[in-house]
Design an enzyme around this catalytic site. Structure first.
Site, PDB file in Angstrom:
ATOM      1  NE  ARG A 132      -1.495  11.253   8.072  1.00 29.66           N
ATOM      2  CZ  ARG A 132      -0.718  12.538   7.508  1.00 29.66           C
ATOM      3  NH1 ARG A 132      -1.062  13.765   8.241  1.00 29.66           N
ATOM      4  NH2 ARG A 132       0.309  12.862   7.374  1.00 29.66           N
ATOM      5  CE  LYS A 187      -1.585   1.594   3.868  1.00 35.50           C
ATOM      6  NZ  LYS A 187      -1.762   2.860   4.020  1.00 35.50           N
ATOM      7  CB  CYS A 241      -5.537   9.934  11.340  1.00 33.18           C
ATOM      8  SG  CYS A 241      -3.831   9.558  11.954  1.00 33.18           S
TER       9      CYS A 241
HETATM   10  C1  EPZ Z   1       4.699   6.724   6.631  1.00 31.27           C
HETATM   11  O1  EPZ Z   1       3.642   8.134   7.464  1.00 31.27           O
HETATM   12  C2  EPZ Z   1       3.459   5.125   6.612  1.00 31.27           C
HETATM   13  N1  EPZ Z   1       2.336   5.849   5.449  1.00 31.27           N
HETATM   14  C3  EPZ Z   1       3.012   5.200   7.976  1.00 31.27           C
HETATM   15  O2  EPZ Z   1       2.160   4.469   7.166  1.00 31.27           O
HETATM   16  C4  EPZ Z   1       3.875   4.763   8.270  1.00 31.27           C
HETATM   17  O3  EPZ Z   1       3.841   4.523   9.614  1.00 31.27           O
HETATM   18  C5  EPZ Z   1       4.425   5.724   8.807  1.00 31.27           C
HETATM   19  O4  EPZ Z   1       4.954   6.739   7.083  1.00 31.27           O
HETATM   20  C6  EPZ Z   1       5.882   5.729   9.839  1.00 31.27           C
HETATM   21  O5  EPZ Z   1       6.692   4.773   8.791  1.00 31.27           O
HETATM   22  C7  EPZ Z   1       2.174   5.965   4.052  1.00 31.27           C
HETATM   23  O6  EPZ Z   1       3.662   5.774   3.606  1.00 31.27           O
HETATM   24  C8  EPZ Z   1       1.224   6.436   3.480  1.00 31.27           C
HETATM   25  P1  EPZ Z   1       6.260  10.591   8.749  1.00 31.27           P
HETATM   26  P2  EPZ Z   1       4.155   9.333   6.726  1.00 31.27           P
HETATM   27  O7  EPZ Z   1       5.852  11.823   7.984  1.00 31.27           O
HETATM   28  O8  EPZ Z   1       5.169   9.606   5.854  1.00 31.27           O
HETATM   29  C9  EPZ Z   1       6.373  13.022  11.988  1.00 31.27           C
HETATM   30  C10 EPZ Z   1       0.091   2.248   8.035  1.00 31.27           C
HETATM   31  O9  EPZ Z   1      -0.288   1.731   9.019  1.00 31.27           O
HETATM   32  N2  EPZ Z   1       6.355  14.232  10.925  1.00 31.27           N
HETATM   33  O10 EPZ Z   1       6.948   9.095   8.452  1.00 31.27           O
HETATM   34  O11 EPZ Z   1       2.890   9.992   7.333  1.00 31.27           O
HETATM   35  C11 EPZ Z   1       5.250  12.429  12.332  1.00 31.27           C
HETATM   36  O12 EPZ Z   1       4.252  13.759  12.909  1.00 31.27           O
HETATM   37  C12 EPZ Z   1       0.922   3.982   7.913  1.00 31.27           C
HETATM   38  O13 EPZ Z   1       0.117   2.029   6.663  1.00 31.27           O
HETATM   39  C13 EPZ Z   1       6.553  16.029  11.218  1.00 31.27           C
HETATM   40  O14 EPZ Z   1       6.615  16.169  12.011  1.00 31.27           O
HETATM   41  O15 EPZ Z   1       4.753   9.485   8.607  1.00 31.27           O
HETATM   42  C14 EPZ Z   1       6.297  11.494  12.791  1.00 31.27           C
HETATM   43  O16 EPZ Z   1       5.760  11.763  14.438  1.00 31.27           O
HETATM   44  C15 EPZ Z   1       0.836   4.934   9.180  1.00 31.27           C
HETATM   45  N3  EPZ Z   1       6.867  16.696  10.393  1.00 31.27           N
HETATM   46  C16 EPZ Z   1       7.303  11.618  12.224  1.00 31.27           C
HETATM   47  O17 EPZ Z   1       7.640  12.456  11.238  1.00 31.27           O
HETATM   48  C17 EPZ Z   1       6.294  16.638   9.456  1.00 31.27           C
HETATM   49  O18 EPZ Z   1       6.000  16.655   7.818  1.00 31.27           O
HETATM   50  C18 EPZ Z   1       7.410  10.202  11.079  1.00 31.27           C
HETATM   51  O19 EPZ Z   1       5.953  10.671   9.856  1.00 31.27           O
HETATM   52  C19 EPZ Z   1       5.806  14.834   8.570  1.00 31.27           C
HETATM   53  C20 EPZ Z   1       6.010  14.408   9.385  1.00 31.27           C
END
Ligand code: EPZ
Length: 419
Positions: A93, A22, A117
């Site tokens: 998202r 996905k 979320c």
């Molecule tokens: C991706 O989400 C995945 N989704 C998530 O999978 C996964 O849990 C996550 O990466 C971590 O591995 C997709 O790839 C579609 P991040 P993403 O940006 O990219 C902070 C599932 O169950 N952050 O790596 O949204 C954020 O709050 C889903 O399949 C900022 O602060 O996650 C978090 O604490 C759930 N500012 C950390 O970084 C930003 O601009 C990691 O988030 C972006 C992120």
């Protein structure tokens, strides 16, 4: 609202095939916006999030055709809207992934701010800071991100926090920017490397994806391609836990063990026997052997993935001993704890940690799924609990697991969907 009813106590046996990932399919579908030539995508999982993304592309004017081999051909030669509406973005998202491609190819985009979320606040500040560094004029008003740029230019971007979709969004935007973009502290997740190899097959010039430093030399245009999505490492890990927690023996085909080494190590530590070849993983539990509790601390790839935390929390609930689960990525990813406690689990939540003391038996109950991976965790608990478990609000599970009840029934589980 669909529910799943599960009668626990059946050790899973048999073979199933793993679907495409996905979290690779979503950015690769967004990447089709970077070209007006047809892009053919194979091994797409049949998931609600994929349907949502195709609906979003359709709203923009994409032509999407599904062929007999379940391959999707995406044609963006006639886009009419550069807008991702709130009603779609609020359900997924990852819609934010259209922002980089749109502003890079068309010079403007309007994307609804993805709210938080159930697993945390989920900001997108790093996405916006990166696009601004590349010359985009970014404003946010009425809940929408407005991005404009005559043409993006290369930039040096050093992420304070590792962000998967942040890395993906900026990598896509940089493919058509003027000059070279460097992304430091880039996400190492395999889905990032899969997106890069798809973009390079479209004519992009990306090197270093899968390492912490990605370098992208912008080109004037991208062409079409035909690309197959890599296997889903989280679906793979989830079914391995299903086999371990029920004391079963399964073989998962069309997957890749190198995508989830940290998960396999923890399964072996818990007492599972794992055998792999290049495209399959087999797991067997010694008959009658009880799982051992294992400590988990989530971290970016290649360490233990946050998307497997809930599943291992369920496994620890019936394991021998005490374990501590530490969630270091999201600030609210323990929604499954209260539901597991209803089933008799011995869990103590404190900040970003949950202490698990294994019990002999969970008891079936009516429980509610609150997010995608929590849903999977509750189904796993139902597979091992005594009696019947009713999991409500299973629309979450359909976002990330293709035909989950069919695959579990194929492995002998007593599970069915209720309307
Ligand atoms: C991706 O989400 C995945 N989704 C998530 O999978 C996964 O849990 C996550 O990466 C971590 O591995 C997709 O790839 C579609 P991040 P993403 O940006 O990219 C902070 C599932 O169950 N952050 O790596 O949204 C954020 O709050 C889903 O399949 C900022 O602060 O996650 C978090 O604490 C759930 N500012 C950390 O970084 C930003 O601009 C990691 O988030 C972006 C992120």
């Amino acid at each position: 609202m669909d529910k799943l009813t599960i009668r626990g106590g059946v050790p899973l046996r048999g073979e199933i095939s793993i679907s495409g990932a996905k979290n690779a399919a979503l950015p690769i579908l967004a990447a089709t916006l970077l070209t007006d030539k047809p892009v053919l995508i194979g091994n797409l999982p049949h998931l609600h999030d994929i349907t949502t993304t195709m609906e979003l592309l359709g709203l923009m004017g994409s032509d999407l055709m599904l062929d007999e081999r379940m391959m999707i051909e995406v044609n963006n030669h006639n886009l009419t809207r550069l807008h991702a509406p709130h009603e779609l973005v609020k359900t997924m998202r990852a819609s934010i992934l259209v922002l980089g491609p749109l502003v890079s190819r068309y010079g403007r985009a309007q994307v609804s701010l993805p709210g938080g979320c159930s697993i945390g606040s989920r900001p997108v500040d790093l996405h916006l800071q990166g696009l601004a560094a590349m010359g985009a004029d970014i404003t946010v008003h009425d809940g929408y991100i407005e991005a404009r740029a005559k043409r993006l230019h290369g930039a040096y971007i050093n992420f304070d926090t590792v962000t998967v979709t942040g890395t993906e969004n900026l990598m896509m935007a940089a493919t058509l920017a003027q000059g070279v973009t460097v992304i430091e502290n880039a996400a190492l997740e395999p889905e990032v490397a899969d997106l890069a190899s798809c973009l390079n097959s479209m004519g992009a010039n990306i090197c270093g994806a899968g390492s912490g430093r990605i370098e992208i030399e912008g080109v004037d245009e991208l062409g079409g391609a035909s690309y197959d999505i890599l296997p889903d490492r989280i679906e793979t890990g989830t079914y391995l836990v299903a086999a371990a927690i029920t004391g079963g023996r399964v073989k998962l085909k069309n997957t890749d063990p190198s995508l989830l080494e940290a998960v396999l190590e923890k399964l072996v530590e818990a007492g599972a026997r794992i055998d792999c070849d290049e495209t399959s993983i087999s797991l067997a539990m010694e008959s009658g052997a009880r799982l051992r509790a294992v400590d988990i601390a989530t971290a970016p790839f290649p360490d233990f993935p946050t998307d497997m935390q809930a599943q291992f929390t369920a496994m620890n609930c019936i394991a021998e001993g005490r374990a501590v689960i530490t969630e270091n990525i999201f600030n609210n990813r323990f929604m499954h704890v209260t539901e597991l406690q209803k089933m008799g689990a011995n869990l103590t939540l404190s900040g970003n940690q949950v202490e698990v003391r294994g019990v002999e038996q969970l008891t079936g109950s009516t429980i509610t799924a609150r997010d995608l991976r929590a849903s999977a965790c509750l189904i796993l608990a139902g597979l091992v609990a005594q009696g019947e478990t009713l999991v409500e609000q299973v629309y979450h599970i359909d976002r990330g697991y293709e035909t989950i009840e069919e695959k579990l029934m194929q492995l002998g589980a007593s599970i069915r969907r209720l309307p």
